[in-house]
Design a protein around this motif. Structure first.
Motif, mmCIF file in Angstrom:
data_model
loop_
_atom_site.group_PDB
_atom_site.id
_atom_site.type_symbol
_atom_site.label_atom_id
_atom_site.label_comp_id
_atom_site.label_asym_id
_atom_site.label_seq_id
_atom_site.Cartn_x
_atom_site.Cartn_y
_atom_site.Cartn_z
ATOM 1 N N ILE A 7 2.909 28.742 -13.815
ATOM 2 C CA ILE A 7 4.281 28.308 -14.093
ATOM 3 C C ILE A 7 5.229 29.425 -13.704
ATOM 4 C CG2 ILE A 7 5.906 27.559 -15.867
ATOM 5 C CD1 ILE A 7 3.499 26.617 -17.517
ATOM 6 N N ASN A 14 11.507 27.896 -21.146
ATOM 7 C CA ASN A 14 10.980 26.840 -20.272
ATOM 8 C C ASN A 14 9.498 27.047 -20.004
ATOM 9 O OD1 ASN A 14 13.565 25.872 -20.167
ATOM 10 N ND2 ASN A 14 13.995 26.630 -18.092
ATOM 11 N N ARG A 15 9.117 28.304 -19.727
ATOM 12 C CA ARG A 15 7.716 28.590 -19.441
ATOM 13 C C ARG A 15 6.833 28.298 -20.647
ATOM 14 N NH1 ARG A 15 9.915 33.528 -17.695
ATOM 15 N NH2 ARG A 15 8.716 34.667 -19.277
ATOM 16 N N LEU A 18 6.447 24.481 -21.409
ATOM 17 C CA LEU A 18 5.587 23.828 -20.428
ATOM 18 C C LEU A 18 4.139 24.284 -20.576
ATOM 19 C CD1 LEU A 18 5.369 21.880 -18.100
ATOM 20 C CD2 LEU A 18 6.091 23.710 -16.538
ATOM 21 N N LYS A 19 3.948 25.559 -20.889
ATOM 22 C CA LYS A 19 2.583 26.065 -21.079
ATOM 23 C C LYS A 19 1.897 25.353 -22.236
ATOM 24 C CE LYS A 19 -0.190 30.165 -22.076
ATOM 25 N NZ LYS A 19 -0.221 31.631 -22.269
ATOM 26 N N LYS A 21 2.436 22.338 -23.350
ATOM 27 C CA LYS A 21 2.110 20.972 -22.945
ATOM 28 C C LYS A 21 0.871 20.931 -22.050
ATOM 29 C CE LYS A 21 6.929 19.379 -23.106
ATOM 30 N NZ LYS A 21 8.072 18.879 -22.297
ATOM 31 N N LYS A 104 14.105 17.082 -13.539
ATOM 32 C CA LYS A 104 14.175 17.634 -14.891
ATOM 33 C C LYS A 104 15.151 16.812 -15.729
ATOM 34 C CE LYS A 104 15.428 21.784 -13.643
ATOM 35 N NZ LYS A 104 15.764 23.221 -13.674
ATOM 36 N N ASP A 108 6.358 14.081 -20.200
ATOM 37 C CA ASP A 108 5.022 14.674 -20.267
ATOM 38 C C ASP A 108 3.970 13.811 -19.578
ATOM 39 O OD1 ASP A 108 6.357 16.495 -21.752
ATOM 40 O OD2 ASP A 108 5.325 16.089 -23.641
ATOM 41 N N LEU A 111 4.398 13.909 -15.780
ATOM 42 C CA LEU A 111 3.976 15.174 -15.174
ATOM 43 C C LEU A 111 2.456 15.258 -15.094
ATOM 44 C CD1 LEU A 111 4.579 17.977 -14.074
ATOM 45 C CD2 LEU A 111 4.620 18.828 -16.430
#
Length: 478
Positions: A7, A14-15, A18-19, A21, A104, A108, A111
């Motif tokens: 990522i 944000n990182r 997302l990590k 998820k 964006k 989930d 993606l």
């Protein structure tokens, strides 16, 4: 494709989000806060996917160009996260080589569906490229005969032809390909008629409507099942905000999904990439089939022979060392096969070999190789596999032979056959050793393959010594 994702985002929140998820979906995740850090990390960790968000030191397109121009990172799939409103940035990212551009905020489920779709596509492409490289190593490649700028065929499938007609006219002005518009039901009837389906499209554009999207999506399994259409690219245009249709389309076999309202230039670029990818895959497939069939195929079983198998093993070993991925090598040998020939005749022996080949192939993944390298001896090469999975596969292969008897010519009752298997696992980062224990880091590819084959052979001898119908793992000396 491995499940390691990098990522890249300048915003720590944000990182982290997302990590979390991705980790919950059992992906291994690394992080980078800048484009420069991402390049360094990608060179070292070899991620399968790189997800790029907001950057301060370069644009997503610039990072994509950098990664795709570097042999150490070009194999990674790149997903750019950007705003819907920034159509120019989306187009620039695709033109720079991004595998996907996602709006964006990204749902989930959508993606994860896109990541699964990327994995399928990249694995298939890697398998085809690996086999083509082996083919070239053997000196059997021919010059490309199909130029990739030849116009292709695109079929637009829509329930409402009137609404889609305007879009088709616009695409015809942008793309050099032949574009035809079909109503969904009319196309299904035509596709099932071999006489009417005389020219197969290279790509499909499936346009969904808001109220009947789930019903229209059922065309995807048919496209992926029918032999004339299963290799064609598929781009789906989903209704805005319809996350269920978007995720379902990807999991049902679509190569790409955009939402209605996406710029025509972007849709045209995505379609053109699908057509070119299809042409390239067709070219590789034709080259492989024409050249390899006679030169590197065992005429009895239809498996690859030793001439193909050893260079292929060397190529797998080389890739594993460069990507730090493990792979497995197995040597399998039928037990007391000479007695089958002596007692029942060579026709019976041939029947057994053919059936063994079929059963072994059915137990393996498409990316795995099984080859006949001797009279009753087989080589199995499994790239990108753990030791536990390799051992489980070996036991499955043994059971597939031993647990069901074999029908042979000239005998009313089937006969029992067993097989012994030796397994060796190579970690990728560990240099293989020659049979005498010496390092072969500087050896030729052929020597690497022979050394790995020797290790699997040693494990096979142990399986024979322990009573046959066994699986033994190579255990190098400490």
């Amino acid at each position: 494709m491995t499940r390691h994702i990098l990522i890249v985002d300048a915003v720590a929140t944000n990182r982290i989000v997302l990590k979390v998820k991705l980790a919950s979906a059992f992906y291994s995740v690394a992080q980078a806060s800048s484009g420069a850090e991402a390049v360094q990390s990608a060179r070292q960790s070899k991620p399968s996917v790189i997800i790029v968000g907001s950057l301060r030191d370069m644009t997503g397109a610039d990072l994509c160009q950098t990664l795709k121009s570097d042999p150490r990172t070009r194999q990674a799939a790149i997903v750019i996260l950007t705003s819907d409103a920034d159509s120019r940035a989306r187009l620039a990212a695709l033109q720079a080589g991004a595998d996907d551009v996602v709006s964006k905020p990204c749902d989930d489920a959508v993606l994860l569906a896109r990541l699964r779709s990327l994995q399928r596509g990249r694995d298939a492409a890697a398998e085809m490229q690996l086999r083509e490289e082996t083919h070239r190593t053997l000196g059997l490649s021919e010059a490309e005969t199909r130029p990739f700028d030849v116009p292709g065929r695109i079929a637009v499938i829509a329930a409402d032809r009137g609404t889609a007609a305007q879009e088709v006219q616009a695409l015809r002005r942008i793309l050099p390909h032949k574009i035809e518009l079909h109503a969904t039901q009319d196309f299904l009837r035509r596709a099932t008629d071999p006489v009417r389906m005389h020219a197969t499209p290279d790509a499909f554009l499936l346009v969904l409507t808001q109220d009947t999207a789930s019903k229209e999506l059922q065309v995807l399994p048919d496209l992926r099942t029918w032999d004339p259409t299963r290799r064609a690219g598929v781009l789906v245009v989903a209704p805005p905000g319809d996350r269920i249709s978007t995720a379902s389309a990807l999991d049902l076999g679509a190569d790409d999904v955009v939402k209605r309202g996406t710029s025509r230039d972007e849709i045209a670029l995505r379609l053109d990439r699908l057509v070119r990818r299809k042409h390239r895959a067709d070219e590789l497939r034709d080259t492989l089939q024409d050249g390899l069939r006679a030169a590197v195929t065992d005429p009895l079983t239809g498996l690859h022979n030793r001439r193909f198998a050893l260079p292929h093993l060397a190529r797998v070993a080389d890739r594993a060392r460069r990507s730090a991925r493990s792979f497995a090598v197995m040597v399998a040998d039928l037990d007391h096969f000479k007695q089958i020939n002596d007692r029942y005749g060579h026709a019976a022996g041939d029947a057994v070999l053919c059936e063994v080949s079929s059963r072994m192939t059915s137990c393996l993944r498409p990316v795995d190789l099984v080859a006949r390298i001797g009279g009753e001896e087989f080589l199995i090469v499994m790239p990108d596999v753990t030791g536990r999975a390799a051992q489980a596969t070996a036991h499955r292969l043994r059971a597939a032979i031993a647990d069901a008897r074999f029908a042979v010519p000239g005998r009313s009752e089937p006969i029992g056959v067993t097989i012994s298997i030796g397994v060796t696992l190579e970690q990728g980062t560990i240099t293989p050793s020659a049979p005498d224990g010496r390092s072969i880091a500087s050896a030729t590819d052929a020597a690497v393959a022979e050394a790995l084959l020797a290790r699997a052979d040693q494990a096979l001898y142990a399986a024979k010594a322990h009573g046959r119908n066994q699986v033994e793992l190579d255990r190098p000396a400490a």
